[in-house]
Motif scaffolding. Structure first.
Motif, mmCIF file in Angstrom:
data_model
loop_
_atom_site.group_PDB
_atom_site.id
_atom_site.type_symbol
_atom_site.label_atom_id
_atom_site.label_comp_id
_atom_site.label_asym_id
_atom_site.label_seq_id
_atom_site.Cartn_x
_atom_site.Cartn_y
_atom_site.Cartn_z
ATOM 1 N N PHE A 100 -6.702 -1.147 -3.510
ATOM 2 C CA PHE A 100 -6.197 -2.521 -3.607
ATOM 3 C C PHE A 100 -4.975 -2.703 -2.710
ATOM 4 C CE2 PHE A 100 -3.539 -5.803 -5.575
ATOM 5 C CZ PHE A 100 -4.439 -6.860 -5.591
ATOM 6 N N PHE A 101 -4.127 -1.668 -2.600
ATOM 7 C CA PHE A 101 -2.962 -1.768 -1.722
ATOM 8 C C PHE A 101 -3.393 -1.966 -0.271
ATOM 9 C CE2 PHE A 101 -0.157 0.576 1.205
ATOM 10 C CZ PHE A 101 0.990 -0.191 1.096
ATOM 11 N N GLY A 102 -4.354 -1.164 0.177
ATOM 12 C CA GLY A 102 -4.827 -1.311 1.547
ATOM 13 C C GLY A 102 -5.456 -2.667 1.798
ATOM 14 N N ILE A 103 -6.247 -3.137 0.838
ATOM 15 C CA ILE A 103 -6.883 -4.452 0.987
ATOM 16 C C ILE A 103 -5.837 -5.553 1.007
ATOM 17 C CG2 ILE A 103 -8.424 -6.100 -0.141
ATOM 18 C CD1 ILE A 103 -10.020 -3.683 -1.164
ATOM 19 N N ALA A 104 -4.809 -5.431 0.151
ATOM 20 C CA ALA A 104 -3.751 -6.438 0.117
ATOM 21 C C ALA A 104 -3.036 -6.529 1.454
ATOM 22 C CB ALA A 104 -2.760 -6.114 -1.001
ATOM 23 N N LEU A 105 -2.795 -5.370 2.097
ATOM 24 C CA LEU A 105 -2.174 -5.391 3.419
ATOM 25 C C LEU A 105 -3.074 -6.066 4.445
ATOM 26 C CD1 LEU A 105 -0.475 -1.885 3.868
ATOM 27 C CD2 LEU A 105 0.646 -4.091 3.619
ATOM 28 N N MET A 106 -4.364 -5.775 4.381
ATOM 29 C CA MET A 106 -5.293 -6.359 5.359
ATOM 30 C C MET A 106 -5.470 -7.859 5.149
ATOM 31 S SD MET A 106 -8.264 -3.494 5.930
ATOM 32 C CE MET A 106 -8.671 -3.293 4.202
ATOM 33 N N MET A 107 -5.368 -8.326 3.916
ATOM 34 C CA MET A 107 -5.581 -9.734 3.620
ATOM 35 C C MET A 107 -4.313 -10.571 3.747
ATOM 36 S SD MET A 107 -8.800 -9.977 2.979
ATOM 37 C CE MET A 107 -8.932 -11.579 2.196
ATOM 38 N N SER A 108 -3.140 -9.920 3.805
ATOM 39 C CA SER A 108 -1.884 -10.654 3.819
ATOM 40 C C SER A 108 -1.701 -11.420 5.130
ATOM 41 C CB SER A 108 -0.711 -9.684 3.631
ATOM 42 O OG SER A 108 0.514 -10.361 3.735
ATOM 43 N N ALA A 109 -1.146 -12.625 5.000
ATOM 44 C CA ALA A 109 -0.854 -13.440 6.182
ATOM 45 C C ALA A 109 0.612 -13.341 6.572
ATOM 46 C CB ALA A 109 -1.221 -14.895 5.922
ATOM 47 N N GLY A 111 -5.875 -0.843 6.802
ATOM 48 C CA GLY A 111 -7.147 -0.127 6.886
ATOM 49 C C GLY A 111 -6.960 1.377 6.792
ATOM 50 N N LEU A 112 -5.888 1.890 7.428
ATOM 51 C CA LEU A 112 -5.588 3.325 7.327
ATOM 52 C C LEU A 112 -5.278 3.719 5.889
ATOM 53 C CD1 LEU A 112 -3.357 3.845 10.506
ATOM 54 C CD2 LEU A 112 -5.663 4.729 10.128
ATOM 55 N N ALA A 113 -4.494 2.876 5.196
ATOM 56 C CA ALA A 113 -4.157 3.175 3.803
ATOM 57 C C ALA A 113 -5.400 3.174 2.926
ATOM 58 C CB ALA A 113 -3.145 2.151 3.290
ATOM 59 N N TRP A 114 -6.297 2.236 3.169
ATOM 60 C CA TRP A 114 -7.528 2.132 2.368
ATOM 61 C C TRP A 114 -8.442 3.338 2.638
ATOM 62 C CZ3 TRP A 114 -12.321 -1.081 3.841
ATOM 63 C CH2 TRP A 114 -13.248 -1.057 2.786
ATOM 64 N N ALA A 115 -8.655 3.629 3.931
ATOM 65 C CA ALA A 115 -9.579 4.712 4.284
ATOM 66 C C ALA A 115 -9.030 6.077 3.889
ATOM 67 C CB ALA A 115 -9.860 4.680 5.783
ATOM 68 N N SER A 116 -7.724 6.260 3.992
ATOM 69 C CA SER A 116 -7.159 7.578 3.698
ATOM 70 C C SER A 116 -7.202 7.903 2.218
ATOM 71 C CB SER A 116 -5.709 7.657 4.194
ATOM 72 O OG SER A 116 -4.912 6.693 3.535
ATOM 73 N N GLY A 117 -7.470 6.920 1.372
ATOM 74 C CA GLY A 117 -7.584 7.210 -0.050
ATOM 75 C C GLY A 117 -8.743 8.133 -0.369
ATOM 76 N N GLU A 118 -9.737 8.217 0.526
ATOM 77 C CA GLU A 118 -10.872 9.106 0.302
ATOM 78 C C GLU A 118 -10.539 10.561 0.635
ATOM 79 O OE1 GLU A 118 -13.517 7.833 -1.026
ATOM 80 O OE2 GLU A 118 -12.735 5.793 -0.894
ATOM 81 N N LEU A 171 1.680 9.636 -11.919
ATOM 82 C CA LEU A 171 0.768 8.591 -11.426
ATOM 83 C C LEU A 171 1.546 7.320 -11.101
ATOM 84 C CD1 LEU A 171 -2.122 7.597 -10.884
ATOM 85 C CD2 LEU A 171 -2.249 6.934 -13.304
ATOM 86 N N ALA A 172 2.483 6.939 -11.979
ATOM 87 C CA ALA A 172 3.259 5.723 -11.741
ATOM 88 C C ALA A 172 4.102 5.841 -10.476
ATOM 89 C CB ALA A 172 4.149 5.441 -12.948
ATOM 90 N N LEU A 173 4.725 7.006 -10.269
ATOM 91 C CA LEU A 173 5.520 7.197 -9.064
ATOM 92 C C LEU A 173 4.653 7.206 -7.814
ATOM 93 C CD1 LEU A 173 8.019 9.976 -10.234
ATOM 94 C CD2 LEU A 173 8.561 7.593 -9.748
ATOM 95 N N PHE A 174 3.493 7.843 -7.910
ATOM 96 C CA PHE A 174 2.631 8.032 -6.740
ATOM 97 C C PHE A 174 2.057 6.703 -6.247
ATOM 98 C CE2 PHE A 174 -1.516 9.657 -4.923
ATOM 99 C CZ PHE A 174 -0.940 10.203 -3.793
ATOM 100 N N VAL A 175 1.528 5.905 -7.152
ATOM 101 C CA VAL A 175 0.892 4.652 -6.732
ATOM 102 C C VAL A 175 1.854 3.474 -6.792
ATOM 103 C CG1 VAL A 175 -1.371 5.474 -7.435
ATOM 104 C CG2 VAL A 175 -0.010 4.154 -9.045
ATOM 105 N N SER A 195 -6.026 6.938 -9.684
ATOM 106 C CA SER A 195 -5.156 6.507 -8.589
ATOM 107 C C SER A 195 -5.920 5.779 -7.481
ATOM 108 C CB SER A 195 -4.438 7.722 -7.988
ATOM 109 O OG SER A 195 -5.350 8.577 -7.316
ATOM 110 N N MET A 196 -7.225 6.022 -7.382
ATOM 111 C CA MET A 196 -7.984 5.484 -6.255
ATOM 112 C C MET A 196 -8.017 3.956 -6.195
ATOM 113 S SD MET A 196 -11.178 8.122 -5.871
ATOM 114 C CE MET A 196 -11.853 7.107 -4.555
ATOM 115 N N PRO A 197 -8.270 3.242 -7.307
ATOM 116 C CA PRO A 197 -8.295 1.770 -7.205
ATOM 117 C C PRO A 197 -6.966 1.187 -6.744
ATOM 118 C CG PRO A 197 -9.270 2.502 -9.276
ATOM 119 C CD PRO A 197 -8.635 3.702 -8.653
ATOM 120 N N PHE A 198 -5.859 1.793 -7.152
ATOM 121 C CA PHE A 198 -4.549 1.277 -6.744
ATOM 122 C C PHE A 198 -4.352 1.438 -5.239
ATOM 123 C CE2 PHE A 198 -3.995 2.414 -11.222
ATOM 124 C CZ PHE A 198 -3.414 1.245 -11.712
ATOM 125 N N HIS A 199 -4.790 2.577 -4.683
ATOM 126 C CA HIS A 199 -4.692 2.770 -3.238
ATOM 127 C C HIS A 199 -5.590 1.796 -2.494
ATOM 128 C CE1 HIS A 199 -2.052 6.194 -3.089
ATOM 129 N NE2 HIS A 199 -2.761 6.842 -3.989
#
Length: 674
Positions: free
Chosen positions: A574-583, A611-618, A502-506, A568-572
């Motif tokens: 949050f990663f996608g959201i962080a990318l979308m929110m980053s300036a 957005g792709l990273a966030w959506a692909s988590g499903e 899990l640590a390696l994956f996320v 693993s889902m919340p980490f994915h």
């Protein structure tokens, strides 16, 4: 006492035989150095003039190819000796190396020391050659460090020297088969820094050139080094010589095919066909191809004859192998001279910035059609995907040929996983991924979150264990035993631990993209290869214990499997959201330097990637839950069938006993109620 006497009397003879092999290798190395120096004399002056560099003098000009031959000779002997010890000479059942295996590891240690010395000298000679100075002028520590810091090739040789030094030390203490295989992998890694620099790593089409060079140099190291180790084993009078020779012959054939194909591809990238005989580089390529063709045919047929006559003694094998070895090292000399000669393609029109950085032009923006059908075949992962699919189908065919069944669903899952790798790396997705962040993120999701669950559902190790024949009691271990040893190794148990997986994956998402590591990796082709390997492997070790058909070293209960996926889902997300929110644009300098006219808003493209990273988590959740439901249903069905068979066998004794217990309890309660 008698055995001690025999051992003492045969020791000088064994040392004499080993010395003979050493003399042969030194002779071959000297031949390679002479060939390299002679051919370099024909092209070195032209190279300095072509690149606009001052001539550093004869010591540097002729010393560099000689020193490189020394380094590469040490490398191939080290790799070949470790190959022999790990997969040629059978180890003891306890896992300890046999006497012949230990001798091969010690030989690898001495070869690694030669490799280390040659690599250290190459640092100085490379710096002198690139700066146009005699080598003695750059030996000052401050001057040398300044030049090395500015030269990628000198840095690569420095890293190679470090790897060779570690190998030389480790070979002095290793006594077990498991650690020998680790050292063998490390020796192959020692070739990689130099492969990532030089002609193939620069200019247009450097992605194809570097990938083909990987196959070429790895194949050459295993072929040449393996022959040296085989001859040393034969001269020592080692055990299982026929088995070792047959194993090497199979490896040599594969290496020759890989070298021939990759050499042709690399040459076509570097020299046009019409300049094959009109330029020095083209002539050297022709000489090398002719030498490889002669070696392939001569080596294969002479090894087949020697293996057939192996029971009559090792003399024929040694005599024929010695001739082949001399020609091999002469070919190494040609290859070194080839590396000192400027390819015609580098002296032609200056490529665009996109071609210099990515390896090929990107004239139009990515569309769905281009992402699927604008093919640029990846020689590493495209070949890997095809090879995995073919090997799997061959295994299934062998099972069916002997009357065994293999589920069609597993075959379909495996082939879909291979197809996913092929699309992610060799279709338009792979072509645009190095230059467009959103496409790269799509490739990342395919390689880490779609291909791995499909592959683990194919059950490859279960198939391999059913296809590969056991070695049998008292016989040397083979491929099946090696696979079992890997599956039960501490490394496999560690990686498939749920918390580690899990640590390696996320964790790798955050470590790669938010630490600045991705920005550094963008400019290096080898880093793209490493990223794809990481995505695929961490995804596989994560999904293996969750939905894998193959038994995991650490089996998880059903709720644990579901919990691991949900964890693993919340980490994915949050990663996608962080990318979308980053300036801040990740890899901004690199993407700007490409100067793609249709890529104007990098931040919007990064948000699309998030957005792709966030959506692909499903996607993996759907695949995993569907697979788990099917597995649970089949497990319940199998359990019901086992109970039915048991009931048929014992007349349903368990149910009869249970009903009797209920009657007894009812009879005991009846008097109380009365």
């Amino acid at each position: 006492m008698a055995s001690e006497t025999v051992s003492d009397s045969t020791a000088p003879e064994a040392r004499t035989r080993s010395s003979a092999v050493g003399v042969l290798v030194v002779t071959a190395g000297v031949l390679a150095a002479l060939v390299a120096a002679a051919l370099t004399a024909l092209s070195a002056s032209d190279a300095y003039a072509a690149y606009g560099l001052p001539d550093p003098g004869p010591v540097t000009r002729f010393g560099l190819p000689v020193v490189r031959v020394i380094a590469e000779s040490g490398a191939v002997v080290c790799i070949g000796s470790l190959l022999l010890a790990a997969f040629g000479i059978p180890a003891k059942r306890s896992g300890a190396l046999a006497a012949d295996g230990y001798a091969a590891v010690r030989a690898a240690g001495w070869a690694a020391a030669v490799w280390f010395v040659g690599a250290v000298l190459m640092v100085a000679f490379t710096a002198a050659d690139a700066s146009g100075r005699p080598v003695h002028e750059v030996l000052d520590t401050e001057v040398l460090f300044g030049l090395v810091d500015a030269l990628e090739e000198a840095k690569a040789w420095g890293l190679t020297a470090l790897i060779a030094f570690v190998l030389a030390l480790a070979c002095r203490v290793v006594l077990t088969w498991g650690w020998t295989t680790v050292l063998f992998g490390g020796s192959l890694a020692g070739l990689f820094p130099v492969i990532a620099t030089g002609h193939s790593a620069t200019g247009g089409a450097h992605d194809i050139a570097t990938n083909s060079l990987l196959f070429h140099l790895f194949g050459a190291a295993l072929w040449v080094g393996g022959l040296v180790a085989l001859l040393a084993h034969a001269v020592r009078g080692g055990a299982h010589l026929g088995l070792v020779a047959r194993r090497y012959s199979a490896i040599a054939l594969v290496c020759w095919i890989a070298m021939a194909a990759s050499g042709v591809i690399n040459s076509l990238v570097r020299v046009p066909l019409d300049q094959l005989f009109s330029t020095t580089y083209g002539v050297l390529v022709t000489l090398k191809v002719l030498a490889l063709v002669a070696l392939g045919g001569f080596g294969y047929f002479q090894r087949q004859r020697a293996v057939r006559d192996i029971d009559r003694g090792s003399g024929a094998l040694v005599r024929l192998g010695a001739v082949e070895l001399l020609v091999m090292f002469a070919t190494i000399g040609i290859a070194v001279a080839l590396g000192r000669t400027p390819p015609p393609a580098e002296l032609g029109p200056v490529p665009s910035k996109t071609e210099l950085l990515v390896g090929y032009p990107l004239e139009a923006p990515p569309t769905l059609f281009r992402l699927l059908f604008d093919v640029r075949f990846d020689l590493v992962y495209g070949t890997l995907a095809i090879a995995l699919a073919v090997l799997y189908l061959v295994g299934v065919r062998r099972l069916r040929a002997r009357g065994d069944k293999w589920p069609v669903g597993r075959t379909a899952a495996w082939l879909c996983g291979c197809a996913t790798i092929l699309v992610a790396t060799s279709a338009g997705v792979g072509k645009y991924a190095p230059a467009v962040f959103s496409v790269h993120m799509g490739q990342h999701m395919l390689m880490s979150m779609l291909a791995p669950p499909l592959l683990v559902l194919g059950g490859p190790t279960s198939l391999a264990l059913r296809v590969l024949k056991p070695a049998g009691k008292g016989r040397p271990p083979g491929a099946r035993e090696w696979l079992l040893a890997f599956l039960h190794s501490p490394l496999t148990r560690l990686l498939t631990n749920p918390f580690i997986a899990l640590a390696l994956f996320v964790g790798s998402f955050y470590a790669l993209y938010f630490s600045g590591l991705f920005d550094v990796a963008l400019t290096q082709h080898w880093a793209h290869l490493a990223m794809n390997a990481h995505f695929l492997l961490v995804g596989y070790v994560f999904y293996w214990p969750v939905i894998g058909v193959d038994p995991a070293p650490k089996p998880l209960p059903s709720l644990g499997k579901v919990g691991l996926v949900f964890a693993s889902m919340p980490f994915h997300a949050f990663f996608g959201i962080a990318l979308m929110m980053s300036a801040t644009v990740i890899g901004q300098n690199f993407y700007r330097s490409l100067e793609l006219p249709w890529m104007t808003d990098l931040l919007a493209d990064q948000r699309l990637g998030g957005g792709l990273a966030w959506a692909s988590g499903e996607v993996p959740l759907i695949v995993v839950m569907l697979a788990l439901l099917i597995q649970w249903s089949r497990a319940d069905t199998r359990a019901a069938r086992r109970m039915d068979r048991k009931a048929d066998a014992d007349g349903d004794a368990e149910l009869t006993a249970y009903n009797a217990m209920l009657r007894q309890m009812a009879e005991q309660d009846s008097p109380r109620k009365g």
